[in-house]
Motif scaffolding. Structure first.
Motif, PDB file in Angstrom:
ATOM      1  N   THR A 286      43.669 -72.797 -24.497  1.00 18.72           N
ATOM      2  CA  THR A 286      44.222 -73.901 -23.716  1.00 18.72           C
ATOM      3  C   THR A 286      44.816 -73.358 -22.426  1.00 18.72           C
ATOM      4  O   THR A 286      45.344 -72.247 -22.401  1.00 18.72           O
ATOM      5  N   GLY A 302      49.937 -76.165 -26.612  1.00 19.31           N
ATOM      6  CA  GLY A 302      48.525 -75.840 -26.607  1.00 19.31           C
ATOM      7  C   GLY A 302      47.859 -76.304 -27.879  1.00 19.31           C
ATOM      8  O   GLY A 302      46.819 -76.952 -27.860  1.00 19.31           O
ATOM      9  N   THR A 316      46.603 -69.043 -24.644  1.00 22.99           N
ATOM     10  CA  THR A 316      47.103 -69.955 -23.617  1.00 22.99           C
ATOM     11  C   THR A 316      47.184 -69.243 -22.271  1.00 22.99           C
ATOM     12  O   THR A 316      47.435 -68.044 -22.201  1.00 22.99           O
ATOM     13  N   ALA A 332      53.187 -72.806 -26.504  1.00 19.77           N
ATOM     14  CA  ALA A 332      51.836 -72.346 -26.814  1.00 19.77           C
ATOM     15  C   ALA A 332      51.347 -72.965 -28.109  1.00 19.77           C
ATOM     16  O   ALA A 332      50.216 -73.446 -28.207  1.00 19.77           O
ATOM     17  N   GLN A 355      52.846 -67.766 -19.738  1.00 19.98           N
ATOM     18  CA  GLN A 355      53.132 -68.782 -20.749  1.00 19.98           C
ATOM     19  C   GLN A 355      54.637 -68.995 -20.832  1.00 19.98           C
ATOM     20  O   GLN A 355      55.383 -68.074 -21.147  1.00 19.98           O
TER      21      GLN A 355
END
Length: 701
Positions: A286, A302, A316, A332, A355
């Motif tokens: 993602t 995600g 992620t 995440a 992230q």
């Protein structure tokens, strides 16, 4: 592509069939006046024949204009009738389903087919209508139609004519249709897969599909889509429609499904994937999620796990905080029970780049083999309850808490690289087997452990804590252990081995704990590095043990060193605190366990065969003689570093013998004892006073 095999007329080769189909298409629809057939012979196309007809017609009109004027009206009417008939013929030119040849069949159309001895036949033009008798008698009325019929059947999407067999031993024949239907693609349902056009309707046709859906590496724009079947989603990328936000884009509710998907949120605040099915496996990638204000703690992620016994790797990239703070932070991965799910026993790995936040979980049991995140601005692991077991956790450039636990959390190995935050405990039990801290950025400071506001009681066990940190600022409290919020009942560290760097404005408190009941350190080695070059022995760096220990505690060997400021282990002298042997304490101010200060190092105890005369020995150093003799010296103590070095015998092996066998001593050997058998058969004890042997009354003997 033409094959041009050169095979004789009547060939049934699929390549010739392909060439014939191509040539027929060109002859019927092509723009050139002629095309070569598969034997190379030029054949007039329909376009060519029309062209020649028009040319001849023009010529005849020019030549016979006067004579044909009266015929034009009749010709136009007849031509229109022929055009209608021709169009009707074309509309009925498909070949009909063949029937087995038998007498009495009514043949009225040239599109009818019969099957005789496995071959297909159609009636010749000009012979219909007629009624069949026997094939030998009617043979002149028929023409073979196998090639044309085969083409028609091959064009039928329901046909199962073409066979397939896999290479290798044991393969069995199947139809090509069966083989191709092993997997489907969104294109089969009408998707455009251009990453722009809305493919929601096409994907909805696959929502209940069971089997493999191959995305062909393409991108599909969609709204919320739920896959309810036992599906294997492979090589596919989803993007939300421009107006899509604050919802789940892809839901996988089918048990035992497999995911190999990517979701590009394109800057929208969404949950990319929600795994509600059980035993789902695979990889979910993602990226590009920008949070929007929703619920406190954030509901955007995600990948969210609501099922059980799933095994998924979540990757992620580029998750950003929205305009607000905690309510717009996309995680995440989330494995919690905040919704209607009953998730449990999930195995989740997380790899994140740029992230903002890592894993949030509160399920009864979650295992995380790997979590590796770069660029945290919020919690790396936020454990709200249940049991969490983490294999390897690595956090790089984490600017907030690497881990927070409110349940029972065990981390086998945690590495923090250039962090600027802390690990937090709040009404939980935290175990870190190996805790490594690497610091190369002097603008960042990391506190290995602190109790969070709201903590009532917690327990912490660390196997090894090693590495290097920059001490936090004075306003932030203690630099290594900040445990003033609530009670960390048990703090047990097997090995503490840290280099702490002092900067301008850094705290001088290394540990602050007022409420703990048990504190144990198997061994402690803290090296203080003064990056300001301003510290002196007047600067005290206190490692403060809780003042009221109520459970048996232990302070192992302490080897704290500093070239400037003093490191002191405070409150260590308590009845329930056992201290390792030979620890130096301050008896005038404290008592404290002192550091190994280079300005006043602790004496050493070594083994040797004699007294050294050179070397950097310390006053108080002890040399134990390796092989002493009866009534000989067994230990020497350094009394002056000189030069010259001065050593004094401080322990002897007590001798026993006659007066004549007494050892020869010097003025430095006062206190040596001897049992003299001459003076008493039982051995009379005497002592050397520096000049003579005396008995217990002081009389020379």
């Amino acid at each position: 592509m033409a094959y041009n095999t050169g095979n004789p007329i009547g060939s049934t080769s699929p390549k010739d069939l392909s060439d014939n189909a191509r040539n027929l298409d060109l002859l019927a629809l092509g723009n050139d006046p002629s095309y070569p057939d598969r034997k190379g012979v030029p054949r007039k196309s329909w376009k060519g024949m029309e062209g020649e007809h028009d040319a001849d017609q023009t010529r005849r009109e020019n030549e016979f204009d006067a004579d044909q004027a009266r015929h034009e009206s009749e010709f136009d009417v007849a031509q229109a009738e022929r055009l209608v008939e021709f169009q009707e013929f074309l509309s009925h030119s498909g070949y009909e389903t063949p029937v087995d040849y038998a007498p009495g069949l009514s043949i009225t159309r040239v599109t009818q087919q019969v099957r005789y001895l496995g071959e297909l036949y159609r009636p010749k033009e000009g012979v219909v209508p007629f009624v069949t008798t026997t094939f030998p008698a009617d043979e002149a009325k028929w023409i073979s139609n196998g090639d044309n019929s085969l083409r028609q059947e091959l064009a039928d999407p329901t046909n199962t004519l073409v066979a397939f067999i896999q290479s290798g031993a044991g393969s069995v024949p199947r139809t090509v249709q069966d083989k191709l239907r092993e997997r489907t693609t969104p294109l089969d349902k009408g998707a455009t897969a251009d990453g722009v056009t809305d493919d929601s309707a096409a994907l909805a046709n696959l929502a209940a599909f069971n089997g493999v859906i191959d995305g062909l590496g393409k991108t599909y724009v969609t709204g919320a889509i739920t896959f309810t079947g036992k599906v294997s989603l492979r090589n596919i990328t989803f993007k939300p429609k421009p107006s899509f936000a604050g919802q789940v884009l892809v839901t996988c509710s089918g048990d035992d499904s497999f995911l190999d998907i990517t979701v590009d949120a394109t800057g929208n605040g969404i949950t990319c994937v929600d795994v509600t099915g059980n035993r789902v496996k695979g990889t979910v990638t993602t990226k590009n999620v920008t949070g929007i204000p929703q619920a406190v703690g954030g509901t955007q992620s995600g990948c969210r796990f609501s099922g059980q016994h799933c095994q998924v790797l979540v990757i992620t990239q580029n998750f950003q905080k929205g305009t607000s703070d905690n309510d717009s932070i996309p995680r995440a991965a989330t494995a919690d029970l905040s919704g209607a799910g009953t998730g449990n026993n999930n195995i989740i790995s997380v790899i994140g780049d740029n992230q903002i936040a890592g894993l949030v979980c509160s399920q009864p049991q979650v295992y995380v083999p790997l979590i590796n995140i770069d660029g945290l601005l919020d919690n790396g692991i936020y454990h709200l309850g249940g049991n969490l077991d983490v294999g390897d956790a690595t956090f790089k450039n984490a600017l907030d808490e690497t881990v927070v636990t409110e349940g029972t959390c065990r981390i086998r190995k945690m590495t923090v690289i250039d962090g600027h935050g802390s690990a937090g405990i709040q009404n939980g039990n935290l175990t870190i087997d190996e805790y490594i801290i690497e610091s190369s950025n002097p603008t960042r400071s990391y506190v290995p452990l602190r109790s969070r506001t709201g903590n009532v009681t917690s327990n912490v066990r660390i196997g090894t804590l090693r590495g290097e940190i920059y001490l936090t600022d004075v306003a932030n409290g203690a630099g290594i252990f900040q445990l003033l919020a609530g009670e960390v009942t048990d703090l047990v560290v097997d090995v503490l081995d840290l280099k702490v760097r002092y900067r301008a404005g850094s705290t001088k408190v290394l540990m602050n704990d007022d409420n703990g009941k048990k504190v144990s350190f198997g061994s402690m080695a803290i090296e203080l590095v003064d990056d300001t070059a301003t510290l002196t022995t007047a600067d005290k760096f206190d490692f403060r043990i809780p003042p009221s220990i109520t459970k048996q505690s232990y302070i192992g060997p302490v080897n704290n060193v500093s070239a400037t400021g003093d490191i002191r282990v405070v409150n260590a002298i308590q009845s329930l605190v056992q201290i390792a042997p030979e620890m130096e304490v301050s008896v005038t101010n404290g008592p404290y366990i002192l550091q190994e200060n280079t300005a006043s190092p602790c004496p050493r105890r070594v083994i040797g065969t004699g007294v050294p005369t050179v070397g950097a020995w310390l006053r108080g150093d002890v040399i134990e003689i390796k092989a002493p003799f009866i009534s000989g010296v067994s230990e020497y103590t350094c009394t002056a570093v000189g030069p010259p070095l001065t050593w004094r015998a401080s322990k002897w092996v007590t001798g026993r013998g006659t007066s004549a066998s007494r050892p020869t001593l010097t003025a430095n050997d006062t206190g040596v004892s001897y049992l003299d058998n001459t003076l008493s058969s039982f051995g009379k004890p005497i002592w050397w006073n520096g000049t003579a042997w005396v008995d217990s009354s002081g009389s020379i003997v």
